[in-house]
Write a protein that holds these residues in place. Structure first.
Motif, mmCIF file in Angstrom:
data_model
loop_
_atom_site.group_PDB
_atom_site.id
_atom_site.type_symbol
_atom_site.label_atom_id
_atom_site.label_comp_id
_atom_site.label_asym_id
_atom_site.label_seq_id
_atom_site.Cartn_x
_atom_site.Cartn_y
_atom_site.Cartn_z
ATOM 1 N N TRP A 42 -60.160 23.517 -76.656
ATOM 2 C CA TRP A 42 -59.732 22.840 -77.595
ATOM 3 C C TRP A 42 -59.143 23.363 -78.592
ATOM 4 C CZ3 TRP A 42 -63.902 18.202 -77.962
ATOM 5 C CH2 TRP A 42 -63.907 17.644 -76.720
ATOM 6 N N THR A 43 -57.920 23.015 -79.394
ATOM 7 C CA THR A 43 -57.391 23.678 -80.608
ATOM 8 C C THR A 43 -57.986 23.031 -81.811
ATOM 9 O OG1 THR A 43 -55.337 23.992 -79.308
ATOM 10 C CG2 THR A 43 -55.138 24.400 -81.549
ATOM 11 N N PRO A 44 -58.621 23.865 -82.736
ATOM 12 C CA PRO A 44 -59.232 23.530 -83.950
ATOM 13 C C PRO A 44 -57.766 23.279 -85.011
ATOM 14 C CG PRO A 44 -60.299 25.641 -83.136
ATOM 15 C CD PRO A 44 -59.090 25.432 -82.172
ATOM 16 N N ALA A 45 -58.233 22.453 -85.611
ATOM 17 C CA ALA A 45 -57.158 22.133 -86.700
ATOM 18 C C ALA A 45 -57.795 21.490 -88.040
ATOM 19 C CB ALA A 45 -56.175 21.025 -86.272
ATOM 20 N N HIS A 89 -60.857 16.778 -102.169
ATOM 21 C CA HIS A 89 -60.485 16.333 -101.099
ATOM 22 C C HIS A 89 -61.542 16.217 -99.897
ATOM 23 C CE1 HIS A 89 -55.801 16.446 -101.380
ATOM 24 N NE2 HIS A 89 -56.145 16.297 -102.567
ATOM 25 N N HIS A 90 -61.515 15.014 -99.071
ATOM 26 C CA HIS A 90 -62.051 15.272 -97.794
ATOM 27 C C HIS A 90 -61.473 16.269 -96.847
ATOM 28 C CE1 HIS A 90 -64.390 11.753 -98.976
ATOM 29 N NE2 HIS A 90 -63.439 10.786 -98.593
ATOM 30 N N ILE A 91 -62.294 17.054 -96.128
ATOM 31 C CA ILE A 91 -61.619 17.890 -95.362
ATOM 32 C C ILE A 91 -62.324 17.777 -94.075
ATOM 33 C CG2 ILE A 91 -61.550 20.461 -94.896
ATOM 34 C CD1 ILE A 91 -61.844 20.829 -97.780
ATOM 35 N N ARG A 92 -61.565 17.456 -92.860
ATOM 36 C CA ARG A 92 -61.965 17.302 -91.614
ATOM 37 C C ARG A 92 -61.501 18.300 -90.662
ATOM 38 N NH1 ARG A 92 -59.158 11.417 -90.088
ATOM 39 N NH2 ARG A 92 -57.204 12.152 -90.178
ATOM 40 N N LEU A 93 -62.250 18.541 -89.541
ATOM 41 C CA LEU A 93 -61.926 19.356 -88.409
ATOM 42 C C LEU A 93 -61.482 18.616 -87.301
ATOM 43 C CD1 LEU A 93 -61.864 22.435 -87.524
ATOM 44 C CD2 LEU A 93 -64.090 22.010 -86.622
ATOM 45 N N LEU A 94 -60.505 18.924 -86.515
ATOM 46 C CA LEU A 94 -60.329 18.298 -85.282
ATOM 47 C C LEU A 94 -60.190 19.264 -84.267
ATOM 48 C CD1 LEU A 94 -56.916 16.759 -87.080
ATOM 49 C CD2 LEU A 94 -59.168 15.514 -86.638
ATOM 50 N N GLY A 95 -60.424 18.669 -83.089
ATOM 51 C CA GLY A 95 -60.238 19.468 -81.654
ATOM 52 C C GLY A 95 -59.346 18.769 -80.944
ATOM 53 N N TYR A 96 -58.333 19.383 -80.902
ATOM 54 C CA TYR A 96 -56.950 18.708 -79.915
ATOM 55 C C TYR A 96 -57.393 19.236 -78.416
ATOM 56 C CZ TYR A 96 -54.447 17.229 -83.961
ATOM 57 O OH TYR A 96 -53.898 16.796 -84.968
ATOM 58 N N ASP A 97 -57.198 18.243 -77.689
ATOM 59 C CA ASP A 97 -57.451 18.495 -76.186
ATOM 60 C C ASP A 97 -55.968 18.771 -75.576
ATOM 61 O OD1 ASP A 97 -57.788 18.557 -73.430
ATOM 62 O OD2 ASP A 97 -59.233 16.803 -73.444
ATOM 63 N N ALA A 98 -55.525 19.673 -75.355
ATOM 64 C CA ALA A 98 -54.164 19.881 -74.646
ATOM 65 C C ALA A 98 -54.049 19.236 -73.430
ATOM 66 C CB ALA A 98 -53.586 21.429 -74.651
ATOM 67 N N TYR A 99 -55.058 19.005 -72.515
ATOM 68 C CA TYR A 99 -54.849 18.592 -71.202
ATOM 69 C C TYR A 99 -54.868 17.198 -71.384
ATOM 70 C CZ TYR A 99 -55.925 17.220 -66.449
ATOM 71 O OH TYR A 99 -56.223 16.854 -65.179
ATOM 72 N N ALA A 100 -55.524 16.387 -72.047
ATOM 73 C CA ALA A 100 -55.662 15.016 -72.247
ATOM 74 C C ALA A 100 -54.814 14.578 -73.415
ATOM 75 C CB ALA A 100 -57.036 14.549 -72.596
ATOM 76 N N GLN A 101 -54.214 15.481 -74.016
ATOM 77 C CA GLN A 101 -53.115 15.425 -74.981
ATOM 78 C C GLN A 101 -53.637 14.180 -76.203
ATOM 79 O OE1 GLN A 101 -49.400 14.384 -73.567
ATOM 80 N NE2 GLN A 101 -49.303 16.458 -72.360
ATOM 81 N N THR A 102 -54.983 14.570 -76.676
ATOM 82 C CA THR A 102 -55.587 13.833 -77.422
ATOM 83 C C THR A 102 -56.565 14.625 -78.392
ATOM 84 O OG1 THR A 102 -56.839 11.642 -77.760
ATOM 85 C CG2 THR A 102 -57.374 13.013 -75.830
ATOM 86 N N GLN A 103 -57.221 13.830 -79.203
ATOM 87 C CA GLN A 103 -58.291 14.464 -80.078
ATOM 88 C C GLN A 103 -59.709 14.549 -79.272
ATOM 89 O OE1 GLN A 103 -58.732 12.899 -83.882
ATOM 90 N NE2 GLN A 103 -56.577 13.118 -84.515
ATOM 91 N N GLY A 104 -60.238 15.635 -79.237
ATOM 92 C CA GLY A 104 -61.390 15.645 -78.139
ATOM 93 C C GLY A 104 -62.830 15.498 -79.374
ATOM 94 N N ALA A 105 -62.276 15.722 -80.689
ATOM 95 C CA ALA A 105 -63.304 15.817 -81.486
ATOM 96 C C ALA A 105 -62.718 15.602 -82.794
ATOM 97 C CB ALA A 105 -64.179 17.328 -81.667
ATOM 98 N N SER A 106 -63.272 15.015 -83.832
ATOM 99 C CA SER A 106 -62.762 14.787 -85.184
ATOM 100 C C SER A 106 -63.925 14.274 -86.069
ATOM 101 C CB SER A 106 -61.886 13.826 -85.215
ATOM 102 O OG SER A 106 -61.223 13.387 -86.643
ATOM 103 N N PHE A 107 -63.990 15.335 -87.135
ATOM 104 C CA PHE A 107 -65.229 14.881 -88.109
ATOM 105 C C PHE A 107 -65.087 15.454 -89.354
ATOM 106 C CE2 PHE A 107 -66.788 18.810 -86.167
ATOM 107 C CZ PHE A 107 -67.420 19.411 -87.059
ATOM 108 N N VAL A 108 -65.465 14.880 -90.522
ATOM 109 C CA VAL A 108 -65.367 15.368 -91.683
ATOM 110 C C VAL A 108 -66.521 16.304 -92.253
ATOM 111 C CG1 VAL A 108 -65.425 14.558 -94.289
ATOM 112 C CG2 VAL A 108 -64.285 13.052 -92.552
#
Length: 114
Positions: A42-45, A89-108
């Motif tokens: 997944w792509t971190p953001a 600010h709140h800072i959160r990390l996302l994991g984008y799943d390019a295959y499913a085209q959605t967020q695979g993970a998201s947490f503050v």
């Protein structure tokens, strides 16, 4: 019959994201989650938002997503850079799943003071 909102602390408790009901993650646990995101391909953001606007649908992104980046240290360094730039600010990390085209993970990762 009482509704959930009339049952006490639930009404005033604000939770953020997947791990919102759990105790704060330790630094090692955050690193494990980042490693998991990377291992899944997944792509971190990173996103951030002031606590007063934390329940908006969209948070500003910190730089671009880390396309193809597999360096845990780089992601951690960018989380810290974002925290230094936006300490309230709140800072959160996302994991984008390019295959499913959605967020695979998201947490503050950091909760801001605001």
């Amino acid at each position: 019959m009482a509704t959930m909102y009339e049952m006490g602390d639930y009404q005033t408790a604000q939770t953020l994201e997947t791990f919102g009901f759990l105790p704060k993650l330790s630094q090692d646990e955050v690193h494990e989650q980042i490693a998991y995101i990377i291992a899944q391909g997944w792509t971190p953001a990173i996103e951030h938002e002031h606590p007063s606007k934390a329940f908006n649908h969209y948070w500003p992104m910190w730089k671009l997503p880390f396309f193809g980046d597999t360096d845990l240290g780089h992601v951690v360094a960018e989380l810290e850079a974002c925290r230094r730039a936006y300490p309230d600010h709140h800072i959160r990390l996302l994991g984008y799943d390019a295959y499913a085209q959605t967020q695979g993970a998201s947490f503050v990762v950091y909760e801001g003071r605001g």
